[in-house]
Design an enzyme around this catalytic site. Structure first.
Site, short mmCIF file in Angstrom:
data_model
loop_
_atom_site.label_atom_id
_atom_site.label_comp_id
_atom_site.label_asym_id
_atom_site.label_seq_id
_atom_site.Cartn_x
_atom_site.Cartn_y
_atom_site.Cartn_z
N LYS A 282 -26.44 13.49 -8.29
CA LYS A 282 -27.05 14.24 -9.06
C LYS A 282 -28.60 14.96 -8.58
O LYS A 282 -29.26 14.73 -8.69
CB LYS A 282 -26.18 14.10 -10.46
CG LYS A 282 -26.75 15.71 -11.27
CD LYS A 282 -26.25 15.52 -12.36
CE LYS A 282 -26.01 16.98 -13.22
NZ LYS A 282 -25.77 16.63 -14.95
N ASN B 169 -14.93 29.32 -3.44
CA ASN B 169 -14.81 30.85 -4.11
C ASN B 169 -12.96 31.00 -5.16
O ASN B 169 -12.52 29.77 -5.21
CB ASN B 169 -14.44 31.20 -2.70
CG ASN B 169 -12.93 30.57 -1.39
OD1 ASN B 169 -11.75 30.73 -1.96
ND2 ASN B 169 -13.75 30.40 -0.55
#
Ligand code: PMT
Length: 407
Positions: free
Chosen positions: A290, A212
């Site tokens: 990934k 955030n």
């Protein structure tokens, strides 16, 4: 006799007849073991000489801002920062006016503007000059800036007039110096404060994460304020790019789980303040490699709830005496904060509105509402530093009854 051994003072001598008394002041300071560096203003050189003061202090006497050797040996900034205390004696009306208005046009005024140390002034001037509204305004401004005064005394002046304006005697100035230099116990001396700050990062795969916008500014400001009040300060911080406040013990973490683990390890504490914007969810299982973009199909992430750090500590066996949560809301700010106060079991919630456009995430200012069992207290908008200072002062007061009970 109180020793001043290990203390260093910078004596700034202004241009007035009372400058002759500074010989005795330097002698008294040296007798107590203080190191005394001296700056003579241009006008002061008409009343006392660098040579006599250098003999008494055993140090070079500084006179000019533009002396290259002085800048090499010790710059004017260093000169004022290296001292534990700055003393201005005699503080003339002119020097006080410069100080009150932040002027810096010679070595004396520049050193005074560059300092972050305490300043003591011993005013000396004609009684009418002292009583003039302009001087009194300057005295007021200097007091507000935290400058301490000794004198002036009442008596007969060199000009033949009588009244307040005589510089305090060297003994009085010495007593004021000793008082300012004696170690002070601060409200949170001996107390431990634990603070969480910044965002957490919950990994999706080795290169991606959920997080955030928290910058850590509010939490770091609180840590700085806690140190200033004398607390042993532990700052458990998610990834931010802020300097570590001096005196703070930083424990860097990435995820909510790590933050909880470190928090638990830091208990017991006297005060815990949870400013961190902890991710409520994490990915149930982090991909070891990934994630690849395969044709057409976007990956779906399964989220799982993170532990609530604040609630865990607040309901735990080692609960700190004072537990403070923050509430980041985008509507019905104080109502939601009141619910969190109960649910998370804290003593105080600091609620702030983080709606888009509020500028709270990452910004320099904050408008907070203190929500407690006693009700809601609205604070005006302030810098995050001011919020932090006010909040820490309030929490120190909240600890006082705990201290009394423990006695
Ligand atoms: O970092 P800045 O850019 O300066 O911004 C400051 C701030 C907006 C981050 C700060 O002022 C603030 O509001 N912090 C709390 C953010 C938040 O996560 O609020 P919340 O309402 O979601 O959580 C309530 C309380 O529970 C908070 O004290 C939070 O730290 C705590 N919590 C939440 C979730 C969780 N899993 N564990 C927790 O401890």
């Amino acid at each position: 006799m109180t020793s001043l051994a290990g203390k260093s003072v910078l004596l700034i001598i202004g241009g007035g007849i009372a400058a002759y008394k500074t010989h005795e002041l330097v002698r008294l300071l040296k007798t107590r073991g203080a190191a005394v560096r001296i700056i003579l203003s241009k006008a002061a050189e008409q009343f006392v000489t660098p040579l006599s003061l250098a003999s008494l202090s055993g140090e070079k006497v500084y006179t000019s801002l533009f002396s290259l050797t002085d800048e090499v040996e010790m710059g004017h900034i260093q000169l004022s920062r290296a001292a534990d205390l700055l003393i201005v004696a005699p503080a003339t009306a002119d020097l006080m006016a410069k100080m009150a208005n932040g002027l810096a046009d010679d070595l004396a005024s520049t050193a005074l503007l560059a300092t972050d140390k305490r300043v003591l002034i011993a005013p000396a001037m004609n009684v009418r000059m002292w009583q003039h509204p302009a001087t009194q305004r300057n005295v007021e401004a200097l007091r507000r800036d935290g400058v301490s005064l000794v004198g002036p005394d009442d008596g007969e002046m060199a000009c033949g007039e009588f009244g307040p304006g005589r510089m305090a005697e060297p003994n009085e100035i010495l007593a004021a110096i000793i008082n300012l230099l004696k170690p002070r116990s601060q409200p949170l001396t001996g107390k431990k404060v634990v603070i969480t700050a910044g965002p957490t990062r919950e990994p999706i795969d080795p290169v991606r994460f959920i997080s955030n916008h928290s910058s850590g500014k509010q939490g770091y400001a609180i840590a700085k304020a806690a140190v200033e009040l004398g607390a042993e300060t532990i700052l458990i911080s998610g990834p931010v790019s802020l300097p570590i406040p001096s005196g703070v013990q930083l424990m860097p973490v990435e995820t909510a789980q790590e933050m909880l683990e470190i928090c638990e390890g830091e208990m017991p504490a006297d005060i815990a303040i949870f400013t961190a914007a902890v991710a409520d969810w994490r990915v149930a299982s982090e991909a070891p490699q990934k994630l690849k973009k395969t044709s057409g199909a976007a990956p779906s992430l399964t989220l799982t709830e993170n532990p609530d750090i604040l609630a865990t500590i607040s309901h735990g066996a080692k609960r700190p005496h004072v537990v403070v949560g923050f509430a980041a809301e985008t509507g019905n700010v104080t109502e939601h904060a009141a619910q969190k106060l109960k649910k998370k079991g804290c003593d105080l919630i600091v609620a702030n509105d983080v709606s888009a456009g509020s500028g709270v995430f990452g910004g320099e200012r904050n408008t907070v509402h203190l929500v407690s069992a006693a009700g809601v207290e609205d604070w005006p908008q302030m810098s995050k530093d001011e919020v932090a200072r006010k909040l820490m002062e309030r929490l120190a007061q909240m600890l006082v009854p705990q201290n009394k009970a423990a006695e």
